[in-house]
Design an enzyme around this catalytic site. Structure first.
Site, PDB file in Angstrom:
ATOM      1  N   SER A   1       0.800  -1.230   0.000  1.00  0.00           N
ATOM      2  CA  SER A   1       0.000   0.000   0.000  1.00  0.00           C
ATOM      3  C   SER A   1       0.828   1.273   0.000  1.00  0.00           C
ATOM      4  O   SER A   1       0.325   2.348   0.318  1.00  0.00           O
ATOM      5  CB  SER A   1      -0.937   0.001   1.211  1.00  0.00           C
ATOM      6  OG  SER A   1      -0.261  -0.353   2.402  1.00  0.00           O
TER       7      SER A   1
ATOM      8  N   GLY B   1       0.104   3.295  -5.712  1.00  0.00           N
ATOM      9  CA  GLY B   1      -0.903   2.713  -6.581  1.00  0.00           C
ATOM     10  C   GLY B   1      -2.251   2.463  -5.944  1.00  0.00           C
ATOM     11  O   GLY B   1      -2.738   3.239  -5.122  1.00  0.00           O
ATOM     12  N   ILE B   2      -2.876   1.344  -6.333  1.00  0.00           N
ATOM     13  CA  ILE B   2      -4.202   0.999  -5.820  1.00  0.00           C
ATOM     14  C   ILE B   2      -4.173   0.859  -4.305  1.00  0.00           C
ATOM     15  O   ILE B   2      -5.079   1.305  -3.608  1.00  0.00           O
ATOM     16  CB  ILE B   2      -4.701  -0.309  -6.483  1.00  0.00           C
ATOM     17  CG1 ILE B   2      -5.020  -0.062  -7.961  1.00  0.00           C
ATOM     18  CG2 ILE B   2      -5.933  -0.845  -5.769  1.00  0.00           C
ATOM     19  CD1 ILE B   2      -5.386  -1.325  -8.737  1.00  0.00           C
ATOM     20  N   GLY B   3      -3.126   0.247  -3.775  1.00  0.00           N
ATOM     21  CA  GLY B   3      -3.037   0.057  -2.332  1.00  0.00           C
ATOM     22  C   GLY B   3      -3.027   1.358  -1.577  1.00  0.00           C
ATOM     23  O   GLY B   3      -3.690   1.500  -0.542  1.00  0.00           O
TER      24      GLY B   3
ATOM     25  N   SER C   1      -8.830  -9.310 -10.209  1.00  0.00           N
ATOM     26  CA  SER C   1      -8.753  -8.603 -11.486  1.00  0.00           C
ATOM     27  C   SER C   1      -9.792  -9.178 -12.434  1.00  0.00           C
ATOM     28  O   SER C   1     -10.192 -10.353 -12.297  1.00  0.00           O
ATOM     29  CB  SER C   1      -7.366  -8.763 -12.105  1.00  0.00           C
ATOM     30  OG  SER C   1      -7.347  -8.336 -13.450  1.00  0.00           O
TER      31      SER C   1
ATOM     32  N   TYR D   1      -0.505 -14.782 -14.559  1.00  0.00           N
ATOM     33  CA  TYR D   1      -1.173 -13.708 -13.824  1.00  0.00           C
ATOM     34  C   TYR D   1      -2.666 -13.995 -13.706  1.00  0.00           C
ATOM     35  O   TYR D   1      -3.249 -13.904 -12.620  1.00  0.00           O
ATOM     36  CB  TYR D   1      -0.943 -12.376 -14.528  1.00  0.00           C
ATOM     37  CG  TYR D   1      -1.746 -11.230 -13.948  1.00  0.00           C
ATOM     38  CD1 TYR D   1      -1.390 -10.662 -12.724  1.00  0.00           C
ATOM     39  CD2 TYR D   1      -2.848 -10.715 -14.629  1.00  0.00           C
ATOM     40  CE1 TYR D   1      -2.130  -9.613 -12.187  1.00  0.00           C
ATOM     41  CE2 TYR D   1      -3.586  -9.665 -14.097  1.00  0.00           C
ATOM     42  CZ  TYR D   1      -3.229  -9.124 -12.891  1.00  0.00           C
ATOM     43  OH  TYR D   1      -3.962  -8.093 -12.353  1.00  0.00           O
TER      44      TYR D   1
END
Length: 264
Positions: free
Chosen positions: A15, A18-20, A141, A154
């Site tokens: 975190s 980015g997204i975190g 995702s 992935y």
């Protein structure tokens, strides 16, 4: 709707950017005490400072550990022995089809993207059950449903997260603990920005435009016709972490802009 997470402690893996980081900022704004994680102390410190600048009175601390292996997870849990909200955000991505991905790379996807969440969930779930309240969220995702042939390992790792989250939700049935997955589409995160920076310099186009063009070229089913922002993903996570989401569990919550062409 006012989401109030005062008195709750939230752990968000990976975190520091980015997204975190967007998720941590959103949870801090809702009143939670957030624990920032990254591999490097300087990155963790920068993230803490940024959240404090963006969220007045934010309660935030950080623990620098590499959660991509058992030793790092154990050390992190020793430092943070309890959490009310766990967001399993750690993961990496990259190209690789069935012929171009060797055993070591498959194992790395499994250890980092899958087992980090398994280990942290195992560490914190019992305390949540005993307190009769908790939230566990896996950042999966759209690639976990629409498996990309050129990013196979992935996609496999993201499908695995969906299976684990659903199974843990069933295990925690009736305890007051909810377990969900959140499925972003292509998102303008720091990692994506870094990956596309060279192309942006070569073409003279903004990174945002290049990613939007990528969405249109490779994700033709997108309904919003653009990429997703980290804040849009964070908004879904904050809701799933809230008291108001108490009847949402075992779900795959899509923030993919409609890419997954399904009504279920």
């Amino acid at each position: 709707m006012k989401i109030d997470l005062s008195g709750k402690t939230a752990v968000i893996s990976a975190s520091s950017a980015g997204i975190g980081l967007a998720i941590a900022t959103g949870l801090a704004a809702a009143g939670a005490e957030v624990v920032i994680n990254g591999r490097k102390q300087d990155a963790v410190d920068r993230a803490i400072e940024r959240i404090r600048q963006d969220v007045s009175g934010a309660r935030v601390r950080g623990v620098a550990r590499d959660l991509g292996g058992r030793e790092g997870c154990d050390a992190f849990v020793e430092a943070i022995p309890a959490a009310d909200i766990l967001v399993n955000n750690l993961g990496f991505f990259g190209p690789g089809d069935i012929l171009g991905t060797d055993d070591d790379e498959w194992q790395r996807y499994f250890e980092v993207n899958v087992m980090s969440g398994v280990r942290l969930t195992r560490a914190y779930l019992q305390g949540m059950i005993e307190r009769k309240w908790g939230r566990v969220i896996f950042i999966s995702s759209e690639s976990g449903l629409s498996i990309p042939g050129d990013m196979l390992a992935y996609g496999f790792s993201k499908t695995s997260q969906l299976s684990i989250a659903r199974g843990v939700a069933k295990f925690a049935a009736g305890t007051g603990v909810t377990v969900n997955s959140v499925l972003p589409g292509p998102t303008l995160s720091d990692g994506i920005r870094e990956m596309l920076n060279e192309r942006a310099q070569a073409t003279g186009k903004p990174v945002e435009q290049i990613l939007d063009e990528f969405v249109l070229e490779t994700r033709g089913s997108s309904i919003i016709r653009r990429s997703t922002s980290t804040e849009e993903v964070a908004n879904m996570v904050v809701y799933a972490s809230s008291m108001q989401a108490s009847a949402t569990t075992g779900a795959a919550l899509r923030v993919d802009g409609g890419i997954v062409d399904s009504i279920s």
